[in-house]
Write a protein that holds these residues in place. Structure first.
Motif, PDB file in Angstrom:
ATOM      1  N   LEU A 121       5.559   3.562 -12.640  1.00  0.00           N
ATOM      2  CA  LEU A 121       5.547   4.840 -11.936  1.00  0.00           C
ATOM      3  C   LEU A 121       6.910   5.492 -12.098  1.00  0.00           C
ATOM      4  CD1 LEU A 121       4.286   6.871  -9.924  1.00  0.00           C
ATOM      5  CD2 LEU A 121       4.987   5.326  -8.081  1.00  0.00           C
ATOM      6  N   ILE A 151       4.079  11.545  -4.678  1.00  0.00           N
ATOM      7  CA  ILE A 151       3.998  10.222  -5.292  1.00  0.00           C
ATOM      8  C   ILE A 151       2.531   9.972  -5.628  1.00  0.00           C
ATOM      9  CG2 ILE A 151       4.464   7.768  -4.981  1.00  0.00           C
ATOM     10  CD1 ILE A 151       6.741   8.578  -3.102  1.00  0.00           C
ATOM     11  N   LEU A 153      10.537  12.736  -5.990  1.00  0.00           N
ATOM     12  CA  LEU A 153      11.177  12.233  -4.773  1.00  0.00           C
ATOM     13  C   LEU A 153      12.059  13.343  -4.214  1.00  0.00           C
ATOM     14  CD1 LEU A 153      12.461   8.627  -5.611  1.00  0.00           C
ATOM     15  CD2 LEU A 153      10.685   9.255  -3.978  1.00  0.00           C
ATOM     16  N   LEU A 201      12.248   6.500  -1.291  1.00  0.00           N
ATOM     17  CA  LEU A 201      11.242   5.652  -1.934  1.00  0.00           C
ATOM     18  C   LEU A 201      10.733   4.583  -0.979  1.00  0.00           C
ATOM     19  CD1 LEU A 201       9.672   4.651  -4.427  1.00  0.00           C
ATOM     20  CD2 LEU A 201      11.717   3.346  -5.044  1.00  0.00           C
ATOM     21  N   ALA A 252       8.181  15.598  -1.566  1.00  0.00           N
ATOM     22  CA  ALA A 252       7.913  14.383  -2.336  1.00  0.00           C
ATOM     23  C   ALA A 252       6.441  14.365  -2.731  1.00  0.00           C
ATOM     24  CB  ALA A 252       8.258  13.147  -1.506  1.00  0.00           C
ATOM     25  N   VAL A 268       3.110   2.970  -4.253  1.00  0.00           N
ATOM     26  CA  VAL A 268       4.441   2.424  -4.514  1.00  0.00           C
ATOM     27  C   VAL A 268       4.449   0.904  -4.359  1.00  0.00           C
ATOM     28  CG1 VAL A 268       6.779   2.320  -3.561  1.00  0.00           C
ATOM     29  CG2 VAL A 268       5.669   4.527  -3.891  1.00  0.00           C
ATOM     30  N   LEU A 270       9.443   8.475 -11.011  1.00  0.00           N
ATOM     31  CA  LEU A 270       9.663   9.425  -9.922  1.00  0.00           C
ATOM     32  C   LEU A 270      10.956  10.187 -10.167  1.00  0.00           C
ATOM     33  CD1 LEU A 270       8.587   7.247  -6.866  1.00  0.00           C
ATOM     34  CD2 LEU A 270       7.280   9.031  -8.027  1.00  0.00           C
ATOM     35  N   GLY A 290       5.917  11.523 -10.552  1.00  0.00           N
ATOM     36  CA  GLY A 290       5.936  12.375  -9.375  1.00  0.00           C
ATOM     37  C   GLY A 290       7.356  12.777  -9.026  1.00  0.00           C
ATOM     38  N   HIS A 302       8.069   5.059   1.563  1.00  0.00           N
ATOM     39  CA  HIS A 302       6.681   5.129   1.090  1.00  0.00           C
ATOM     40  C   HIS A 302       6.092   3.769   0.755  1.00  0.00           C
ATOM     41  CE1 HIS A 302       6.526   9.540   0.792  1.00  0.00           C
ATOM     42  NE2 HIS A 302       7.814   9.433   0.531  1.00  0.00           N
ATOM     43  N   VAL A 305       8.842   0.921 -10.351  1.00  0.00           N
ATOM     44  CA  VAL A 305       9.234   2.321 -10.196  1.00  0.00           C
ATOM     45  C   VAL A 305      10.517   2.580 -10.975  1.00  0.00           C
ATOM     46  CG1 VAL A 305       9.967   4.098  -8.557  1.00  0.00           C
ATOM     47  CG2 VAL A 305       8.153   2.485  -7.925  1.00  0.00           C
TER      48      VAL A 305
END
Length: 195
Positions: free
Chosen positions: A39, A106, A83, A135, A104, A110, A41, A81, A138, A115
């Motif tokens: 992922l 996401i 942050l 982060l 944010a 998470v 961010l 995504g 989440h 990440v």
């Protein structure tokens, strides 16, 4: 393979920026050859476009066709995504939250994910700390890594990038400004100027 530049008031053009982005994507892909649990961010605002570009480069190449496909049949991008660190800044008293901010976003869970926090410039490390705080609000990722387009030095907190496209020696009295144009990447620029 990082490039070191002498900090003088100057502009670095799109070609060198694009080469740095390719280096970042290649390094991330090497460490995550099957990125099903990856992922990206981007830290608002500077890291958002960079995260989008990295996701596009990692999706089709990573997994050698194993990746799922989007509705239109194209290879799916790595989830990416945003942050927003506005509420975690340690200088919020001096720099209030603007009326218009990027919330944010996401797009995947998470918890248990690998990440990669993505930002354009790494300086003091305060932005990275704020991004980590946001982060972990989440969930709890399995691993967190940091991808930076430009490391300009001058750290005040103990953070180092896992992936870095360019290394620049910039003085305390200089500002490094990256502009990644979402509509026309040929207009991308990196400017070093007096603060």
């Amino acid at each position: 393979a990082q490039t070191s530049l002498v900090a003088k008031p100057k502009t670095i053009g799109a070609e060198e920026i694009h080469a740095a982005i390719e280096r970042l994507a290649a390094a991330i892909s090497q460490r995550h050859p099957a990125p099903e649990n990856l992922l990206l961010l981007g830290v608002a605002n500077g890291g958002v476009e960079l995260a989008r570009r990295l996701a596009r480069r990692l999706g089709p190449a990573a997994g050698k066709g194993v990746r799922t496909r989007a509705a239109n049949g194209a290879p799916a991008e790595v989830p990416h995504g945003t942050l927003d660190i506005s509420f975690h800044r340690d200088d919020i008293g001096r720099h209030p939250i603007p009326k218009e901010f990027v919330p944010a976003h996401i797009p995947a869970d998470v918890n248990g994910a690998n990440v990669v926090i993505v930002d354009d410039v790494l300086f003091s490390g305060r932005t990275v700390k704020a991004a980590l705080d946001e982060l972990f609000d989440h969930g709890r990722p399995a691993r967190v890594e940091l991808a930076i387009l430009v490391d300009r030095g001058g750290r005040r907190l103990p953070f180092a990038p896992d992936y870095c496209g360019l290394t620049i020696e910039a003085g305390e009295n200089e500002k490094v400004v990256v502009r990644l144009d979402p509509a026309d990447p040929t207009k991308d620029t990196l400017t070093i100027r007096p603060a």
